[in-house]
Write a protein that holds these residues in place. Structure first.
Motif, short mmCIF file in Angstrom:
data_model
loop_
_atom_site.label_atom_id
_atom_site.label_comp_id
_atom_site.label_asym_id
_atom_site.label_seq_id
_atom_site.Cartn_x
_atom_site.Cartn_y
_atom_site.Cartn_z
N GLY A 16 -9.20 -2.10 -18.51
CA GLY A 16 -10.65 -2.15 -18.62
C GLY A 16 -11.13 -3.05 -19.74
N GLU A 17 -12.45 -3.11 -19.85
CA GLU A 17 -13.12 -3.87 -20.92
C GLU A 17 -12.56 -3.45 -22.28
N GLY A 18 -12.31 -4.40 -23.11
CA GLY A 18 -11.93 -4.07 -24.49
C GLY A 18 -10.44 -3.79 -24.67
N ALA A 19 -9.70 -3.75 -23.56
CA ALA A 19 -8.26 -3.50 -23.68
C ALA A 19 -7.61 -4.71 -24.34
N SER A 20 -6.59 -4.46 -25.15
CA SER A 20 -5.97 -5.58 -25.85
C SER A 20 -4.93 -6.28 -24.98
N ALA A 21 -4.58 -5.66 -23.86
CA ALA A 21 -3.61 -6.30 -22.95
C ALA A 21 -4.20 -6.31 -21.54
N ASN B 112 4.62 -3.60 2.70
CA ASN B 112 4.34 -4.29 1.44
C ASN B 112 4.85 -3.48 0.26
N VAL B 113 4.87 -4.13 -0.90
CA VAL B 113 5.21 -3.43 -2.13
C VAL B 113 4.15 -3.81 -3.17
N SER B 114 4.00 -2.94 -4.17
CA SER B 114 3.11 -3.33 -5.27
C SER B 114 3.88 -3.34 -6.57
N LEU B 115 3.37 -4.11 -7.53
CA LEU B 115 4.00 -4.23 -8.85
C LEU B 115 2.93 -3.98 -9.91
N THR B 116 3.37 -3.50 -11.07
CA THR B 116 2.45 -3.30 -12.20
C THR B 116 2.91 -4.27 -13.28
N VAL B 117 2.11 -5.28 -13.55
CA VAL B 117 2.60 -6.38 -14.40
C VAL B 117 1.65 -6.63 -15.57
N LYS B 118 2.22 -6.66 -16.76
CA LYS B 118 1.41 -6.94 -17.95
C LYS B 118 1.55 -8.40 -18.32
N ARG B 119 0.42 -9.05 -18.54
CA ARG B 119 0.45 -10.46 -18.94
C ARG B 119 0.95 -10.54 -20.39
N VAL B 120 2.07 -11.22 -20.55
CA VAL B 120 2.65 -11.28 -21.90
C VAL B 120 2.19 -12.56 -22.60
N ILE B 121 1.52 -12.37 -23.72
CA ILE B 121 1.13 -13.51 -24.56
C ILE B 121 1.52 -13.14 -25.99
N VAL C 226 10.75 15.28 -14.06
CA VAL C 226 10.06 15.00 -15.32
C VAL C 226 10.08 13.49 -15.52
N MET C 227 8.90 12.88 -15.60
CA MET C 227 8.80 11.42 -15.68
C MET C 227 8.17 11.07 -17.03
N ILE C 228 8.87 10.26 -17.81
CA ILE C 228 8.40 9.92 -19.16
C ILE C 228 8.26 8.40 -19.21
N CYS C 229 7.08 7.90 -19.55
CA CYS C 229 6.92 6.44 -19.51
C CYS C 229 5.90 5.95 -20.51
N THR C 230 5.98 4.65 -20.76
CA THR C 230 4.94 3.95 -21.52
C THR C 230 4.47 2.76 -20.68
N GLY C 231 3.18 2.46 -20.78
CA GLY C 231 2.61 1.24 -20.18
C GLY C 231 3.03 1.00 -18.74
N THR C 232 3.54 -0.22 -18.50
CA THR C 232 3.92 -0.60 -17.13
C THR C 232 5.18 0.12 -16.65
N ARG D 215 -1.89 2.73 -25.27
CA ARG D 215 -2.70 2.64 -26.50
C ARG D 215 -4.02 3.40 -26.33
N THR D 216 -4.72 3.13 -25.22
CA THR D 216 -6.03 3.75 -24.96
C THR D 216 -6.15 4.02 -23.45
N PRO D 217 -7.12 4.80 -23.04
CA PRO D 217 -7.30 5.02 -21.59
C PRO D 217 -7.54 3.70 -20.85
N GLU D 218 -8.25 2.75 -21.50
CA GLU D 218 -8.53 1.46 -20.84
C GLU D 218 -7.25 0.69 -20.55
N GLU D 219 -6.22 0.99 -21.33
CA GLU D 219 -4.97 0.25 -21.20
C GLU D 219 -3.91 1.02 -20.43
N LEU D 220 -4.26 2.21 -19.97
CA LEU D 220 -3.28 3.03 -19.25
C LEU D 220 -3.39 2.69 -17.75
N PRO D 221 -2.36 2.04 -17.19
CA PRO D 221 -2.46 1.65 -15.79
C PRO D 221 -2.72 2.87 -14.89
#
Ligand code: A2P
Length: 406
Positions: A150-155, A211-220, A267-273, A303-309
């Motif tokens: 979302g708006e304001g997310a750092s990634a 089809n398949v889907s992917l969750t991809v973070k733009r790395v800069i 039990v599923m434990i994850c961060t980000g993507t 980091r924040t709800p805006e950044e949680l896929p």
């Protein structure tokens, strides 16, 4: 005793006799009579050139046999005989030798946090692996590319949908695909293939879609001198437009798979993507066994709800299906919290789950979280007079402990 050999077979019950495989085979191994298309075991070198063009997937059969089937035997079949598609050492059905050492090495590295050889859950469906290599990849069309953050997310995180059209590309939840990145690097070599976890269930984004889907973070990566370095693969995928075609290798992965068992607590434990495979797991459960006795538990850090896929869609998943702990590390005015901290708050529930033989644990995401999650399990076990080291190694040996980190 003769050692078993690998043989490539075509399923006559599925084959539509379109001649594509015979026309494609560079060594003349595929032939036909009035009844069937068949593969000559003395000529086939498993180059896989025939696999991608096959419109039905009937070509994707690799077995190990003591005595290979002759052409005449194959001509007489109306179904594949009842020969087990003998798993490789790691339980996958596919071409026995890894076509793609690059993918194997990447996955080995991602799985090393399990502290030993990971095994697939006993009840998991048999995966198909290595059907398409970098040299003969499948082509997929981009049918969606949606920014999740979302708006304001750092990634910037994207949900990208790749459609295989008429190409058979069978996948299971937890598997990965390789995206072949066009172009060459600064040394003039083709870019390395990049693996991405599949975020959709086996039957596609919507049931019965190919089809398949992917969750991809733009790395800069930003350097102190103000310069930026863009991740080649992630930027390529995030920039894909609807209608673009991409070259896809895989599927890969034969252990980080979902139990096909309605009694299994997961039990599923994850961060980000790292949430990608768990989106697939959740959708699979919802579609195939929504009222299962076993439950899903998700510890998901961002980091924040805006950044949680998938923050929005997750709010709509029924509590009876998925017990969610969404954990944020950078909420204004709140102390930093990681998934491992939240696990300790659920110590009683986790301790009870660890004592059940039907519980499976999966971890996916940042490598840095491994040590913290380990420490939390150890501390929860100490508190409840359990031996974490013993439980962990038993779970791993029984295909109930899985790690994929990077
Ligand atoms: P942090 O705020 O410290 O970066 P990212 O946004 O980099 O993909 O990370 C996803 C989440 O994982 C973030 O909340 C991040 O927190 C968190 N994180 C970073 N390091 C660890 C760690 N060692 N253990 C658990 N979570 C971590």
């Amino acid at each position: 005793m003769t050692a078993p050999i690998k043989q490539h077979l075509i399923d006559p019950a599925v084959c539509i006799r379109c001649n594509t495989c015979e026309a494609t085979c560079p060594v003349g191994a595929v032939t036909h009579d009035a009844n069937n298309y068949v593969v000559d075991v003395t000529k086939c070198n498993f180059c896989m050139d025939c696999v991608a063009p096959c419109p039905t997937g009937s070509i994707n059969h690799f077995v190990k046999v003591k005595t290979p089937f002759s052409l005449d035997e194959q001509f007489s079949w109306s179904d594949l005989p009842d020969v087990e598609e003998i798993p490789d050492t790691d339980g996958a059905i596919g071409t026995a030798e890894a076509i793609d050492d690059e993918a194997a090495a990447l996955l080995d590295d991602a799985h090393k946090g399990a502290g030993g050889q990971m095994k697939a859950p006993r009840s998991a469906s048999k995966p198909r692996i290595n059907l398409f290599g970098r040299r003969a990849p499948a082509e997929a069309k981009v049918t969606g590319n949606l920014q999740l953050t979302g708006e304001g997310a750092s990634a910037e995180i994207h949900h990208v949908i790749l459609d295989f059209g008429t190409t058979s590309f069978p996948v299971l939840e937890g598997q990965s695909i390789g995206i072949v990145i066009p172009g060459i690097d600064e040394n003039g070599r083709p870019h390395k293939m990049r693996l991405f976890s599949i975020a959709s269930p086996r039957d596609g984004e919507r049931p019965n879609t190919n089809n398949v889907s992917l969750t991809v973070k733009r790395v800069i990566t930003k350097h102190v001198d103000g310069s930026e370095k863009k991740g080649i693969a992630s930027n390529y995928v995030c920039d894909l437009k609807q209608g673009d075609t991409v070259k896809v290798a895989g599927p890969f992965g034969s252990t980080f798979l979902m139990p096909d068992d309605s009694e299994a607590d997961i039990v599923m434990i994850c961060t980000g993507t790292g949430s990608a495979p768990f989106r697939g797991f959740t959708e699979r459960r919802r579609r195939s066994m929504p009222n299962s006795k076993g439950k899903l538990y998700l510890f998901f850090g961002a980091r924040t709800p805006e950044e949680l896929p998938y923050f929005g869609p997750l709010q709509k998943v029924p509590k009876t299906l998925l017990d969610q702990e969404l954990v944020f590390s950078r909420l204004a005015g709140k102390p930093k919290e990681y998934v491992q901290d939240r696990m300790k708050k659920r110590a009683a529930d986790l301790a009870a789950l660890l004592q059940k033989g039907t519980t499976h644990i999966y971890m996916c995401g940042l490598r840095g979280m491994e040590a913290g999650v380990e420490e939390s399990f150890a501390s929860i076990c100490r508190e409840h007079k359990l031996d974490w080291a013993l439980i962990r190694s038993k779970m791993r040996d029984e295909g109930r402990f899985h790690v994929e980190t990077y």
